[in-house]
Design a protein around this motif. Sequence first.
Motif, PDB file in Angstrom:
ATOM      1  N   VAL A 149       0.850  -1.274  -0.193  1.00  0.00           N
ATOM      2  CA  VAL A 149       0.024  -0.173   0.177  1.00  0.00           C
ATOM      3  C   VAL A 149       0.820   1.145  -0.041  1.00  0.00           C
ATOM      4  O   VAL A 149       1.752   1.210   0.870  1.00  0.00           O
ATOM      5  N   GLY A 150       0.574   2.191  -0.934  1.00  0.00           N
ATOM      6  CA  GLY A 150       1.149   3.355  -0.932  1.00  0.00           C
ATOM      7  C   GLY A 150       2.472   3.407  -1.802  1.00  0.00           C
ATOM      8  O   GLY A 150       3.344   4.364  -2.022  1.00  0.00           O
ATOM      9  N   SER A 151       2.755   1.998  -2.125  1.00  0.00           N
ATOM     10  CA  SER A 151       4.142   1.925  -3.422  1.00  0.00           C
ATOM     11  C   SER A 151       3.846   2.662  -4.691  1.00  0.00           C
ATOM     12  O   SER A 151       2.605   3.043  -5.119  1.00  0.00           O
ATOM     13  N   ALA A 152       4.727   3.171  -5.275  1.00  0.00           N
ATOM     14  CA  ALA A 152       4.573   4.174  -6.418  1.00  0.00           C
ATOM     15  C   ALA A 152       4.350   3.074  -7.608  1.00  0.00           C
ATOM     16  O   ALA A 152       4.687   1.834  -7.607  1.00  0.00           O
ATOM     17  N   SER A 153       3.336   3.385  -8.566  1.00  0.00           N
ATOM     18  CA  SER A 153       2.825   2.487  -9.464  1.00  0.00           C
ATOM     19  C   SER A 153       3.988   2.774 -10.642  1.00  0.00           C
ATOM     20  O   SER A 153       4.735   3.403 -10.841  1.00  0.00           O
ATOM     21  N   SER A 154       3.984   1.587 -11.502  1.00  0.00           N
ATOM     22  CA  SER A 154       4.748   1.742 -12.710  1.00  0.00           C
ATOM     23  C   SER A 154       4.765   3.107 -13.356  1.00  0.00           C
ATOM     24  O   SER A 154       3.657   3.460 -13.582  1.00  0.00           O
ATOM     25  N   PRO A 155       5.974   3.366 -14.117  1.00  0.00           N
ATOM     26  CA  PRO A 155       5.621   4.791 -14.916  1.00  0.00           C
ATOM     27  C   PRO A 155       4.965   4.685 -16.150  1.00  0.00           C
ATOM     28  O   PRO A 155       4.885   3.590 -16.675  1.00  0.00           O
ATOM     29  N   LEU A 156       4.171   5.649 -16.562  1.00  0.00           N
ATOM     30  CA  LEU A 156       3.515   5.747 -17.649  1.00  0.00           C
ATOM     31  C   LEU A 156       4.366   5.767 -18.641  1.00  0.00           C
ATOM     32  O   LEU A 156       5.130   6.672 -18.971  1.00  0.00           O
ATOM     33  N   ILE A 157       4.297   4.738 -19.925  1.00  0.00           N
ATOM     34  CA  ILE A 157       5.245   4.731 -20.912  1.00  0.00           C
ATOM     35  C   ILE A 157       4.358   5.296 -22.059  1.00  0.00           C
ATOM     36  O   ILE A 157       3.119   4.718 -22.512  1.00  0.00           O
ATOM     37  N   SER A 158       4.935   5.848 -22.802  1.00  0.00           N
ATOM     38  CA  SER A 158       4.379   6.658 -24.024  1.00  0.00           C
ATOM     39  C   SER A 158       4.536   5.475 -25.379  1.00  0.00           C
ATOM     40  O   SER A 158       5.523   5.157 -25.472  1.00  0.00           O
ATOM     41  N   LEU A 159       3.561   5.336 -26.256  1.00  0.00           N
ATOM     42  CA  LEU A 159       3.452   4.617 -27.182  1.00  0.00           C
ATOM     43  C   LEU A 159       4.151   5.425 -28.342  1.00  0.00           C
ATOM     44  O   LEU A 159       3.983   6.471 -28.569  1.00  0.00           O
ATOM     45  N   PRO A 160       5.148   4.851 -29.087  1.00  0.00           N
ATOM     46  CA  PRO A 160       5.753   5.458 -30.126  1.00  0.00           C
ATOM     47  C   PRO A 160       4.619   5.824 -31.163  1.00  0.00           C
ATOM     48  O   PRO A 160       3.638   5.142 -31.211  1.00  0.00           O
ATOM     49  N   PRO A 161       4.797   6.773 -31.976  1.00  0.00           N
ATOM     50  CA  PRO A 161       3.909   7.017 -33.153  1.00  0.00           C
ATOM     51  C   PRO A 161       3.745   5.724 -34.147  1.00  0.00           C
ATOM     52  O   PRO A 161       4.557   4.913 -34.355  1.00  0.00           O
ATOM     53  N   ARG A 162       2.468   5.330 -34.347  1.00  0.00           N
ATOM     54  CA  ARG A 162       2.314   4.325 -35.367  1.00  0.00           C
ATOM     55  C   ARG A 162       1.923   4.657 -36.688  1.00  0.00           C
ATOM     56  O   ARG A 162       1.031   5.649 -37.171  1.00  0.00           O
ATOM     57  N   HIS A 163       2.483   3.890 -37.798  1.00  0.00           N
ATOM     58  CA  HIS A 163       2.128   4.217 -38.975  1.00  0.00           C
ATOM     59  C   HIS A 163       0.638   4.105 -39.401  1.00  0.00           C
ATOM     60  O   HIS A 163       0.143   3.221 -39.101  1.00  0.00           O
ATOM     61  N   GLY A 164       0.541   5.088 -40.080  1.00  0.00           N
ATOM     62  CA  GLY A 164      -0.944   5.252 -40.608  1.00  0.00           C
ATOM     63  C   GLY A 164      -1.985   5.680 -39.656  1.00  0.00           C
ATOM     64  O   GLY A 164      -3.121   5.951 -40.030  1.00  0.00           O
ATOM     65  N   PHE A 165      -1.421   6.108 -38.474  1.00  0.00           N
ATOM     66  CA  PHE A 165      -2.294   6.621 -37.332  1.00  0.00           C
ATOM     67  C   PHE A 165      -2.622   8.229 -37.500  1.00  0.00           C
ATOM     68  O   PHE A 165      -1.718   8.642 -37.499  1.00  0.00           O
ATOM     69  N   ASP A 166      -4.073   8.725 -37.534  1.00  0.00           N
ATOM     70  CA  ASP A 166      -4.048  10.161 -37.539  1.00  0.00           C
ATOM     71  C   ASP A 166      -3.940  10.780 -35.924  1.00  0.00           C
ATOM     72  O   ASP A 166      -3.708  10.029 -35.191  1.00  0.00           O
ATOM     73  N   ALA A 167      -3.849  12.115 -36.114  1.00  0.00           N
ATOM     74  CA  ALA A 167      -3.907  12.723 -34.816  1.00  0.00           C
ATOM     75  C   ALA A 167      -4.967  12.187 -33.699  1.00  0.00           C
ATOM     76  O   ALA A 167      -4.813  12.110 -32.635  1.00  0.00           O
ATOM     77  N   LEU A 168      -6.174  12.131 -34.094  1.00  0.00           N
ATOM     78  CA  LEU A 168      -7.271  11.254 -33.311  1.00  0.00           C
ATOM     79  C   LEU A 168      -7.075  10.152 -32.973  1.00  0.00           C
ATOM     80  O   LEU A 168      -7.107   9.852 -31.645  1.00  0.00           O
ATOM     81  N   SER A 169      -6.568   9.330 -33.510  1.00  0.00           N
ATOM     82  CA  SER A 169      -6.354   7.911 -33.193  1.00  0.00           C
ATOM     83  C   SER A 169      -5.112   8.173 -32.302  1.00  0.00           C
ATOM     84  O   SER A 169      -5.056   7.334 -31.148  1.00  0.00           O
ATOM     85  N   GLU A 170      -4.191   8.772 -32.530  1.00  0.00           N
ATOM     86  CA  GLU A 170      -3.005   9.034 -31.672  1.00  0.00           C
ATOM     87  C   GLU A 170      -3.400   9.291 -30.292  1.00  0.00           C
ATOM     88  O   GLU A 170      -2.963   9.010 -29.027  1.00  0.00           O
ATOM     89  N   GLU A 171      -4.449  10.234 -30.085  1.00  0.00           N
ATOM     90  CA  GLU A 171      -4.900  11.137 -29.037  1.00  0.00           C
ATOM     91  C   GLU A 171      -5.755   9.776 -27.953  1.00  0.00           C
ATOM     92  O   GLU A 171      -5.582   9.853 -26.893  1.00  0.00           O
ATOM     93  N   VAL A 172      -6.506   9.108 -28.954  1.00  0.00           N
ATOM     94  CA  VAL A 172      -7.093   7.894 -28.314  1.00  0.00           C
ATOM     95  C   VAL A 172      -6.254   7.033 -27.645  1.00  0.00           C
ATOM     96  O   VAL A 172      -6.507   6.318 -26.706  1.00  0.00           O
TER      97      VAL A 172
END
Length: 279
Positions: free
Chosen positions: A141-164
């Motif tokens: 209890v109270g331990s730090a959660s794992s860091p949030l990792i960003s996904l790399p940009p994906r081929h063919g994904f538009d800005a809305l898909s990346e935001e989702v």
Amino acid sequence: MELVCKNGDMSHSKHPDLGGDLTKRVIGAAITVHRAFGPGLDEADYEQALHLELLDLGVEHKCQVPLPLIYKGVRLDCGYRMDLIVEDRLLLELKVVNGLHSLHEAQLLTYLRLSKIELGLLMNFNVLMLRDGIVRRAHTVGSASSPLISLPPRHGFDALSEEVLAAALEVQHVLGNGLLRGTYEACLAHELALRGIKVERGLPAKLLYREQILHSNKLIPLLVDGRLMIACHCVSELGPLQLARDRSLLKAAGADVGLSINFHSDSLATEIRRIRPPL
């Protein structure tokens, strides 16, 4: 979260009760129940019998304890219940399955984190020897959660898909694995709304056959900005059948493109599919 022990491999460094008196008494009670019935019954049967055995031992416990889920200030009524809570410090999740899966362990760890209970036992009664179906887990209890990792940009994904995708990653980071599909769907809708993105949930499907509208109870999971359908999944891996069903929904939603997201994946990067409607 901290993985502590499994199938009898016990560590006492931070959680001295793992293997201690309370845990041993509870496991002993479960073994007594299993010896009486063996495998083959329903979860509710074992739960009732274990309840009676713990009562006879004088062990304080509660059954079917509600587990509220609050996501960024919004309380979601998802109907989660913990099978047994013993002395407010040991969580028991009972199963009757052919074999325990990593998703079952993920569910236990998520329940521990959300309930702020440190110790948990996962018990599968569908085994010849109950000791072979017990997994011990602990959450600090109270331990730090794992860091949030960003996904790399994906081929063919538009800005809305990346935001989702960024919103989906945040949802999984907050909730963890092991919950129900509807929970991730509701939280993703809330997360997108927090980001100022228009999202609609549960729209009726538009089914047309031979120029006639079919009256269907099928609902579109999430429609983002009126043009991007999101289908949330909680499966071991996305397969052809799930993707084919999502394409059918995509056509019924009248959207041009969709995303299939599996929230039970350890990494969303490997379980996201961009889909197009069938021809």
